[in-house]
Motif scaffolding. Structure first.
Motif, PDB file in Angstrom:
ATOM      1  N   SER A  89      26.166  24.632 -27.362  1.00  0.00           N
ATOM      2  CA  SER A  89      25.716  25.192 -28.631  1.00  0.00           C
ATOM      3  C   SER A  89      25.923  24.146 -29.728  1.00  0.00           C
ATOM      4  CB  SER A  89      26.405  26.508 -28.987  1.00  0.00           C
ATOM      5  OG  SER A  89      27.572  26.309 -29.763  1.00  0.00           O
TER       6      SER A  89
ATOM      7  N   ALA B 229      32.580  31.225 -24.818  1.00  0.00           N
ATOM      8  CA  ALA B 229      32.334  32.114 -25.952  1.00  0.00           C
ATOM      9  C   ALA B 229      31.908  33.503 -25.498  1.00  0.00           C
ATOM     10  CB  ALA B 229      31.271  31.515 -26.860  1.00  0.00           C
TER      11      ALA B 229
ATOM     12  N   PRO C 244      38.408  31.726 -31.414  1.00  0.00           N
ATOM     13  CA  PRO C 244      37.000  31.984 -31.118  1.00  0.00           C
ATOM     14  C   PRO C 244      36.164  31.656 -32.354  1.00  0.00           C
ATOM     15  CG  PRO C 244      38.068  34.025 -31.696  1.00  0.00           C
ATOM     16  CD  PRO C 244      39.137  32.954 -31.718  1.00  0.00           C
ATOM     17  N   VAL C 245      34.884  31.870 -32.282  1.00  0.00           N
ATOM     18  CA  VAL C 245      33.938  31.741 -33.399  1.00  0.00           C
ATOM     19  C   VAL C 245      33.735  30.283 -33.812  1.00  0.00           C
ATOM     20  CG1 VAL C 245      33.331  32.478 -35.759  1.00  0.00           C
ATOM     21  CG2 VAL C 245      34.566  34.054 -34.233  1.00  0.00           C
TER      22      VAL C 245
ATOM     23  N   THR D 116      28.964  27.837 -24.229  1.00  0.00           N
ATOM     24  CA  THR D 116      28.645  28.939 -23.315  1.00  0.00           C
ATOM     25  C   THR D 116      29.678  29.081 -22.204  1.00  0.00           C
ATOM     26  OG1 THR D 116      27.228  27.467 -21.987  1.00  0.00           O
ATOM     27  CG2 THR D 116      26.174  28.723 -23.757  1.00  0.00           C
TER      28      THR D 116
ATOM     29  N   GLU E 252      30.690  36.731 -30.641  1.00  0.00           N
ATOM     30  CA  GLU E 252      31.005  35.621 -31.541  1.00  0.00           C
ATOM     31  C   GLU E 252      29.773  35.079 -32.258  1.00  0.00           C
ATOM     32  OE1 GLU E 252      33.678  32.601 -29.917  1.00  0.00           O
ATOM     33  OE2 GLU E 252      34.208  33.995 -28.311  1.00  0.00           O
ATOM     34  N   ALA E 253      28.587  35.226 -31.649  1.00  0.00           N
ATOM     35  CA  ALA E 253      27.368  34.679 -32.256  1.00  0.00           C
ATOM     36  C   ALA E 253      27.097  35.271 -33.633  1.00  0.00           C
ATOM     37  CB  ALA E 253      26.176  34.907 -31.334  1.00  0.00           C
TER      38      ALA E 253
ATOM     39  N   GLN F 160      31.508  27.526 -29.936  1.00  0.00           N
ATOM     40  CA  GLN F 160      30.835  28.559 -29.156  1.00  0.00           C
ATOM     41  C   GLN F 160      30.120  27.989 -27.933  1.00  0.00           C
ATOM     42  OE1 GLN F 160      28.744  31.582 -31.393  1.00  0.00           O
ATOM     43  NE2 GLN F 160      30.122  31.381 -33.125  1.00  0.00           N
TER      44      GLN F 160
END
Length: 310
Positions: A66, A22, A13-14, A19, A26-27, A17
């Motif tokens: 993103s 994610a 993850p991270v 959509t 994580e944002a 990202q």
């Protein structure tokens, strides 16, 4: 094809990202979160940590994709230094965006520094603006990837002065050290189009599907076997799969209708179906509301689900 236990890895993850997958937490996450997640996967026996590759995302695609896409070489190198045994996978590197000698220098150095834990996953890419901005013909990305694979085989092999003579790339008498720690870096090909499946079967050491639902996997695996048999290829070959989202244990929140959840045996029983299809390694992703919950899920999977996969 490769036999043995069903192995399991994780797309981190991270570091990307989109959509599509994610989680909201994580944002606000960063390097420290990646370190804790990578160490948890290392402790839990995961076969690899995977990282994506996009150089730049055009404004028209940014709302869905993103613009958060960490560089795979930098990210995997960073995480190699805080882990001990887990493999490091680019899933996938869009290698046609760069000269093969540049790619080879980066990934050979990474493999050398991490003691031979690299798996180089490659793919064709899908964003025209990336190619155009970097001066690469998007319409020729398939043939360019084919040649890149051949060039990388040479450049990541044992020879200090590799040679490749092709239509797009031509080099010899140019030395590169350090060499990879592995005698041959595994090269897995990503993608699920007919061209990608054929490329994986004939040029790769493994296949990384991209979004194939479970019911499509047997036909895709059958096609790979057919292509390899017709070409007389009988060496080891790793078939991968990306599973549905997972949640180990009874969730106390809405994890989505596609998520496989419940007791460890129920989760394992569902995943064992992949091995029955001929899959050798599964890439998993867990639903989570925080880094802590994700780390707990990784630990629960390693301790309670993984022993039941075989």
């Amino acid at each position: 094809m490769t036999a043995g236990s069903l192995r399991y890895g994780i797309q981190l993850p991270v570091q990307s990202q989109s959509t599509i997958y994610a989680e909201s937490w994580e944002a606000g996450a960063g390097p420290g979160d990646l370190v804790e997640i990578a160490r948890a996967a290392d402790r839990a026996g995961f076969a690899y940590l995977a990282c994506c590759d996009h150089v730049a995302v055009p404004r028209r695609l940014a709302p869905a994709m993103s613009t958060v896409w960490y560089d795979p070489v930098a990210t995997l190198s960073f995480l190699a230094g805080v882990t001990e045994r887990v493999g490091l996978l680019s899933h996938v590197a869009v290698v046609a965006l760069r000269h093969p000698l540049v790619t080879a220098k980066q990934y050979a150095t990474l493999d050398h520094l991490c003691g031979g834990r690299l798996v180089l996953g490659v793919g064709a890419g899908h964003v025209p603006e990336e190619f155009e901005t970097l001066g690469v013909d998007f319409a020729r990305r398939g043939p360019l990837l084919d040649e890149c694979v051949d060039a990388l085989r040479a450049a990541l092999g044992p020879e200090e002065f590799p040679a490749h003579h092709g239509k797009a790339y031509d080099f010899e008498d140019l030395g590169q050290r350090p060499r990879p720690a592995q005698p041959a870096v595994p090269l897995w090909v990503g993608g699920s189009s007919p061209a990608a499946v054929r490329r994986a079967a004939l040029k790769g050491d493994g296949w990384l599907p991209q979004g194939d639902p479970r019911d499509r996997m047997p036909a895709q695996i059958g096609r790979i076997r057919q292509l390899r048999e017709q070409a007389g290829l009988d060496g080891p070959f790793v078939v991968g799969a990306i599973t549905e989202p997972l949640y180990v244990g009874p969730p106390a929140w809405d994890v989505g209708r596609r998520t496989i959840s419940g007791a460890p045996e129920a989760v394992a029983e569902s995943l064992r179906a992949y091995r029955a299809m001929g899959v050798h390694q599964i890439q998993v992703r867990f639903r989570s509301r925080s880094r802590g919950e994700l780390v707990d899920q990784i630990a629960a999977f390693g301790a309670e689900v993984a022993p039941r996969l075989d």
